[in-house]
Design a protein around this motif. Sequence first.
Motif, PDB file in Angstrom:
ATOM      1  N   UNK A   1       0.834  -1.205   0.000  1.00 35.10           N
ATOM      2  CA  UNK A   1       0.000   0.000   0.000  1.00 35.10           C
ATOM      3  C   UNK A   1       0.871   1.257   0.000  1.00 35.10           C
ATOM      4  N   UNK A   2       0.385   2.259  -0.718  1.00 35.27           N
ATOM      5  CA  UNK A   2       1.121   3.516  -0.833  1.00 35.27           C
ATOM      6  C   UNK A   2       0.141   4.651  -1.115  1.00 35.27           C
ATOM      7  N   UNK A   3       0.425   5.822  -0.525  1.00 35.48           N
ATOM      8  CA  UNK A   3      -0.407   6.999  -0.750  1.00 35.48           C
ATOM      9  C   UNK A   3       0.175   7.789  -1.923  1.00 35.48           C
ATOM     10  N   UNK A   4      -0.639   8.015  -2.957  1.00 39.82           N
ATOM     11  CA  UNK A   4      -0.178   8.728  -4.145  1.00 39.82           C
ATOM     12  C   UNK A   4      -0.177  10.235  -3.971  1.00 39.82           C
ATOM     13  N   UNK A   5       0.173  10.921  -5.052  1.00 42.10           N
ATOM     14  CA  UNK A   5       0.239  12.383  -5.020  1.00 42.10           C
ATOM     15  C   UNK A   5      -1.125  12.995  -4.718  1.00 42.10           C
ATOM     16  N   UNK A   6      -2.197  12.312  -5.128  1.00 43.64           N
ATOM     17  CA  UNK A   6      -3.558  12.825  -4.914  1.00 43.64           C
ATOM     18  C   UNK A   6      -3.983  12.735  -3.450  1.00 43.64           C
ATOM     19  N   UNK A   7      -3.232  11.994  -2.641  1.00 45.37           N
ATOM     20  CA  UNK A   7      -3.610  11.754  -1.252  1.00 45.37           C
ATOM     21  C   UNK A   7      -4.395  10.473  -1.061  1.00 45.37           C
ATOM     22  N   UNK A   8      -4.753   9.804  -2.151  1.00 43.33           N
ATOM     23  CA  UNK A   8      -5.491   8.538  -2.090  1.00 43.33           C
ATOM     24  C   UNK A   8      -4.512   7.391  -1.835  1.00 43.33           C
ATOM     25  N   UNK A   9      -4.891   6.484  -0.925  1.00 43.01           N
ATOM     26  CA  UNK A   9      -4.049   5.317  -0.670  1.00 43.01           C
ATOM     27  C   UNK A   9      -4.403   4.212  -1.657  1.00 43.01           C
ATOM     28  N   UNK A  10      -3.400   3.689  -2.331  1.00 49.01           N
ATOM     29  CA  UNK A  10      -3.586   2.649  -3.327  1.00 49.01           C
ATOM     30  C   UNK A  10      -2.983   1.334  -2.838  1.00 49.01           C
ATOM     31  N   UNK A  11      -3.524   0.230  -3.346  1.00 48.63           N
ATOM     32  CA  UNK A  11      -2.959  -1.082  -3.041  1.00 48.63           C
ATOM     33  C   UNK A  11      -2.467  -1.730  -4.332  1.00 48.63           C
ATOM     34  N   UNK A  12      -1.214  -2.209  -4.295  1.00 46.45           N
ATOM     35  CA  UNK A  12      -0.595  -2.857  -5.440  1.00 46.45           C
ATOM     36  C   UNK A  12      -0.342  -4.320  -5.117  1.00 46.45           C
ATOM     37  N   UNK A  13      -0.215  -5.110  -6.186  1.00 47.64           N
ATOM     38  CA  UNK A  13      -0.002  -6.548  -5.985  1.00 47.64           C
ATOM     39  C   UNK A  13       1.312  -6.832  -5.275  1.00 47.64           C
ATOM     40  N   UNK A  14       2.376  -6.142  -5.690  1.00 45.90           N
ATOM     41  CA  UNK A  14       3.694  -6.398  -5.099  1.00 45.90           C
ATOM     42  C   UNK A  14       4.446  -5.099  -4.857  1.00 45.90           C
ATOM     43  N   UNK A  15       5.289  -5.126  -3.842  1.00 39.45           N
ATOM     44  CA  UNK A  15       6.359  -4.165  -3.698  1.00 39.45           C
ATOM     45  C   UNK A  15       7.643  -4.964  -3.816  1.00 39.45           C
ATOM     46  N   UNK A  16       8.545  -4.559  -4.691  1.00 41.73           N
ATOM     47  CA  UNK A  16       9.791  -5.303  -4.901  1.00 41.73           C
ATOM     48  C   UNK A  16      10.948  -4.513  -4.318  1.00 41.73           C
ATOM     49  N   UNK A  17      11.650  -5.102  -3.360  1.00 44.30           N
ATOM     50  CA  UNK A  17      12.817  -4.467  -2.755  1.00 44.30           C
ATOM     51  C   UNK A  17      14.072  -5.178  -3.235  1.00 44.30           C
ATOM     52  N   UNK A  18      15.044  -4.400  -3.688  1.00 46.45           N
ATOM     53  CA  UNK A  18      16.308  -5.004  -4.100  1.00 46.45           C
ATOM     54  C   UNK A  18      17.078  -4.090  -5.021  1.00 46.45           C
ATOM     55  N   UNK A  19      18.363  -4.362  -5.149  1.00 49.04           N
ATOM     56  CA  UNK A  19      19.236  -3.593  -6.043  1.00 49.04           C
ATOM     57  C   UNK A  19      19.203  -2.093  -5.733  1.00 49.04           C
ATOM     58  N   UNK A  20      19.028  -1.789  -4.445  1.00 49.23           N
ATOM     59  CA  UNK A  20      19.054  -0.395  -4.018  1.00 49.23           C
ATOM     60  C   UNK A  20      17.804   0.393  -4.334  1.00 49.23           C
TER      61      UNK A  20
END
Length: 327
Positions: A215-234
């Motif tokens: 989950x992440x809050x976009x520029x509009x202020x709306x919180x969105x839910x995405x299938x994946x967050x990928x962490x890696x390679x900095x």
Amino acid sequence: MDCPGIQLLGESLSKYCDPRVRAALRTLMGSGSPLTALQIAEKSGLGSIDDVMEKLSGILKISGTTYRAVASSTGDSEFLARLSCPFCGSQDLRRDELVEHTACGYVGRLSEFKSGDGSMHCPRCKTAVDQGSLRSIGFWYMCNNCHQTFPRPNLSLVGVKSGKEISPEQLEPVKEVSYDVPEELRGALSELLDLLDRLDASVSSRGYRPTGPFRLKGKSGVEHEFCFGLDGNGSRVLVDLALCGDSSKVLRQVTKAFDASTELPVVLLVAPDVNDPALKMLIAAALPGLRVRVITTNDPSTLPDLLTGALDRFPQEASSDAAVRSS
């Protein structure tokens, strides 16, 4: 993976990206019979799955409801009954039926009517009797230890699992619901779970650790839910899926991706390809300079390779300052 089947799975596919949800679904679909939430948790090794069952509330069907008693002190749900003498506590008891000889009115224990040769006679009038001339009144107990007689012994329960004695006051009624996956969803679910597993493997091979959903809050202020967050390679990259050529649904996800890309880079995977000219024009606006990649294909099986290709070409942008929250 047809569009009607995917549409039955709900507006968003993000909940299926939760590894716990996927494990629960695979356990249930592989069981061959409906399972309770507790059985799903035990068989899949997930522990408490209240959050998982909440996510699947609109997907699973209720196949049955059972009621049982559970001992609050030990957790036992299966019991052995133990009878004992109310006078001395001995469990060495005998039970006899109390009957009335309807012809003469004599009341006594059934054993009193039986002779050594197997025949039956009334102790009072000495006439031969059979079961048809005797009226059952109830039962009577005798203790072989203290020789007391009584109409009702003490009853206690012993937990099969704990071996401990349990009083009826410790029992709590429990309602258990059995769940199953509707037959019309099984094909689409199986294909989706296989695809998600392949996506996991493909990004892991590139050094990314998938966390889903995200989950992440976009520029509009709306919180969105995405299938994946990928962490890696900095870096951290968001990934979302649109597995149906519904233009309005794809448009919502493209808009979401643009809104969230002000915080983190986004890859949107779309299959099958869209035919709406206006939507195609909007997707084309995701130029290499932007932090959005919209990948379209008519073959969903190619999405894992297309995703890794997009990640390899994606600018490595730091995202540690983004206001993010993973679920």
